[in-house]
Design a protein around this motif. Structure first.
Motif, PDB file in Angstrom:
ATOM      1  N   LEU A  10      -5.623  -0.896   6.129  1.00 57.87           N
ATOM      2  CA  LEU A  10      -6.873  -0.142   6.212  1.00 57.87           C
ATOM      3  C   LEU A  10      -6.717   1.103   7.081  1.00 57.87           C
ATOM      4  N   ILE A  11      -5.983   0.985   8.181  1.00 61.23           N
ATOM      5  CA  ILE A  11      -5.739   2.152   9.037  1.00 61.23           C
ATOM      6  C   ILE A  11      -4.936   3.200   8.266  1.00 61.23           C
ATOM      7  N   GLY A  12      -3.930   2.763   7.535  1.00 60.35           N
ATOM      8  CA  GLY A  12      -3.127   3.676   6.724  1.00 60.35           C
ATOM      9  C   GLY A  12      -3.964   4.384   5.672  1.00 60.35           C
ATOM     10  N   LEU A  13      -4.835   3.630   4.998  1.00 55.73           N
ATOM     11  CA  LEU A  13      -5.714   4.243   4.000  1.00 55.73           C
ATOM     12  C   LEU A  13      -6.688   5.217   4.646  1.00 55.73           C
ATOM     13  N   GLY A  14      -7.153   4.868   5.839  1.00 56.58           N
ATOM     14  CA  GLY A  14      -8.053   5.764   6.565  1.00 56.58           C
ATOM     15  C   GLY A  14      -7.377   7.072   6.937  1.00 56.58           C
ATOM     16  N   VAL A  15      -6.145   6.985   7.432  1.00 59.27           N
ATOM     17  CA  VAL A  15      -5.392   8.184   7.802  1.00 59.27           C
ATOM     18  C   VAL A  15      -5.131   9.048   6.563  1.00 59.27           C
ATOM     19  N   LEU A  16      -4.722   8.424   5.469  1.00 60.86           N
ATOM     20  CA  LEU A  16      -4.489   9.185   4.227  1.00 60.86           C
ATOM     21  C   LEU A  16      -5.768   9.839   3.722  1.00 60.86           C
ATOM     22  N   SER A  17      -6.883   9.133   3.848  1.00 63.52           N
ATOM     23  CA  SER A  17      -8.173   9.696   3.416  1.00 63.52           C
ATOM     24  C   SER A  17      -8.544  10.917   4.246  1.00 63.52           C
ATOM     25  N   VAL A  18      -8.370  10.821   5.566  1.00 60.46           N
ATOM     26  CA  VAL A  18      -8.684  11.955   6.443  1.00 60.46           C
ATOM     27  C   VAL A  18      -7.778  13.141   6.106  1.00 60.46           C
ATOM     28  N   LEU A  19      -6.497  12.880   5.873  1.00 62.86           N
ATOM     29  CA  LEU A  19      -5.575  13.960   5.515  1.00 62.86           C
ATOM     30  C   LEU A  19      -5.968  14.612   4.191  1.00 62.86           C
ATOM     31  N   ALA A  20      -6.366  13.801   3.221  1.00 56.94           N
ATOM     32  CA  ALA A  20      -6.795  14.344   1.925  1.00 56.94           C
ATOM     33  C   ALA A  20      -8.056  15.186   2.086  1.00 56.94           C
ATOM     34  N   ILE A  21      -8.989  14.714   2.897  1.00 57.24           N
ATOM     35  CA  ILE A  21     -10.223  15.476   3.139  1.00 57.24           C
ATOM     36  C   ILE A  21      -9.905  16.809   3.798  1.00 57.24           C
ATOM     37  N   LEU A  22      -9.028  16.789   4.796  1.00 60.31           N
ATOM     38  CA  LEU A  22      -8.632  18.043   5.458  1.00 60.31           C
ATOM     39  C   LEU A  22      -7.948  18.998   4.483  1.00 60.31           C
ATOM     40  N   LEU A  23      -7.113  18.462   3.610  1.00 57.19           N
ATOM     41  CA  LEU A  23      -6.425  19.280   2.614  1.00 57.19           C
ATOM     42  C   LEU A  23      -7.426  19.945   1.673  1.00 57.19           C
ATOM     43  N   TYR A  24      -8.362  19.150   1.136  1.00 54.58           N
ATOM     44  CA  TYR A  24      -9.339  19.699   0.200  1.00 54.58           C
ATOM     45  C   TYR A  24     -10.352  20.604   0.887  1.00 54.58           C
ATOM     46  N   PHE A  25     -10.590  20.391   2.169  1.00 57.03           N
ATOM     47  CA  PHE A  25     -11.483  21.283   2.904  1.00 57.03           C
ATOM     48  C   PHE A  25     -10.807  22.626   3.157  1.00 57.03           C
ATOM     49  N   SER A  26      -9.539  22.578   3.504  1.00 62.60           N
ATOM     50  CA  SER A  26      -8.818  23.787   3.922  1.00 62.60           C
ATOM     51  C   SER A  26      -8.352  24.667   2.776  1.00 62.60           C
ATOM     52  N   PHE A  27      -8.029  24.065   1.648  1.00 63.19           N
ATOM     53  CA  PHE A  27      -7.465  24.816   0.532  1.00 63.19           C
ATOM     54  C   PHE A  27      -8.338  24.671  -0.711  1.00 63.19           C
ATOM     55  N   ASN A  28      -8.561  25.781  -1.393  1.00 60.23           N
ATOM     56  CA  ASN A  28      -9.352  25.779  -2.614  1.00 60.23           C
ATOM     57  C   ASN A  28      -8.448  25.471  -3.805  1.00 60.23           C
ATOM     58  N   PRO A  29      -8.674  24.352  -4.500  1.00 56.39           N
ATOM     59  CA  PRO A  29      -7.840  24.006  -5.654  1.00 56.39           C
ATOM     60  C   PRO A  29      -7.906  25.032  -6.781  1.00 56.39           C
ATOM     61  N   GLU A  30      -8.964  25.832  -6.807  1.00 61.69           N
ATOM     62  CA  GLU A  30      -9.100  26.838  -7.852  1.00 61.69           C
ATOM     63  C   GLU A  30      -8.046  27.936  -7.724  1.00 61.69           C
ATOM     64  N   LYS A  31      -7.525  28.122  -6.531  1.00 62.27           N
ATOM     65  CA  LYS A  31      -6.511  29.146  -6.296  1.00 62.27           C
ATOM     66  C   LYS A  31      -5.116  28.691  -6.712  1.00 62.27           C
ATOM     67  N   GLY A  32      -4.999  27.431  -7.114  1.00 63.09           N
ATOM     68  CA  GLY A  32      -3.707  26.941  -7.567  1.00 63.09           C
ATOM     69  C   GLY A  32      -2.901  26.321  -6.462  1.00 63.09           C
ATOM     70  N   LEU A  33      -1.946  27.074  -5.962  1.00 59.02           N
ATOM     71  CA  LEU A  33      -1.015  26.630  -4.928  1.00 59.02           C
ATOM     72  C   LEU A  33      -0.302  25.345  -5.339  1.00 59.02           C
ATOM     73  N   PHE A  34      -0.581  24.250  -4.679  1.00 58.70           N
ATOM     74  CA  PHE A  34       0.168  23.015  -4.907  1.00 58.70           C
ATOM     75  C   PHE A  34      -0.687  21.910  -5.517  1.00 58.70           C
ATOM     76  N   PHE A  35      -1.893  22.214  -5.968  1.00 68.04           N
ATOM     77  CA  PHE A  35      -2.738  21.196  -6.580  1.00 68.04           C
ATOM     78  C   PHE A  35      -2.327  21.000  -8.043  1.00 68.04           C
ATOM     79  N   PRO A  36      -2.274  19.755  -8.493  1.00 65.48           N
ATOM     80  CA  PRO A  36      -1.841  19.510  -9.878  1.00 65.48           C
ATOM     81  C   PRO A  36      -2.885  19.959 -10.893  1.00 65.48           C
ATOM     82  N   LYS A  37      -2.401  20.392 -12.026  1.00 61.45           N
ATOM     83  CA  LYS A  37      -3.266  20.775 -13.137  1.00 61.45           C
ATOM     84  C   LYS A  37      -3.513  19.554 -14.015  1.00 61.45           C
TER      85      LYS A  37
END
Length: 131
Positions: A10-37
């Motif tokens: 659960l701690i591992g899933l929590g850490v991964l969730s926070v990292l994913a939230i920070l990633l999606y907050f910081s970077f716009n997937p519409e701009k491409g970069l490293f987000f999968p199509k």
């Protein structure tokens, strides 16, 4: 193979969730970069039920609810169901999860497939379901 305790998982899933939230907050997937199509749109030219979800998550994290809905209408109700299910499993809520009902998997499948079909129709009002 050592047994992993539930709390460590659960701690591992929590850490991964926070990292994913920070990633999606910081970077716009519409701009491409490293987000999968989306492979279904990229190779078949059709919108799947998840198309636009990455952009919608980014918009939700920035409190742009209208834009999130325009990218993927199904994402917000899906998030509510997932959060409710997680809270029930974590024993925070003392109710039954929506996903534990007998016909829930069939109903979810029908909704997802119907949404996918309708969002690919090129006619009013279904064209608004496309991301």
């Amino acid at each position: 193979m050592p047994t992993i305790k539930k709390s460590v998982l659960l701690i591992g899933l929590g850490v991964l969730s926070v990292l994913a939230i920070l990633l999606y907050f910081s970077f716009n997937p519409e701009k491409g970069l490293f987000f999968p199509k989306c492979p279904s749109y990229q190779y078949l030219g059709i919108y799947c039920s998840g198309c636009g979800s990455q952009r919608a998550i980014h918009d939700l994290l920035h409190f742009r609810f209208g834009e999130a809905i325009s990218h993927n209408l199904l994402l917000i109700p899906a998030l509510f169901v997932i959060v409710q299910h997680g809270l029930v499993k974590a024993k925070v809520l003392k109710t039954k999860s929506f996903l534990n009902y007998r016909y829930a998997p069939i109903i979810v499948l029908i909704i997802v497939l119907l949404f996918m079909f309708l969002r690919n129709l090129k006619m009013y009002p279904f064209e608004y379901l496309a991301p």
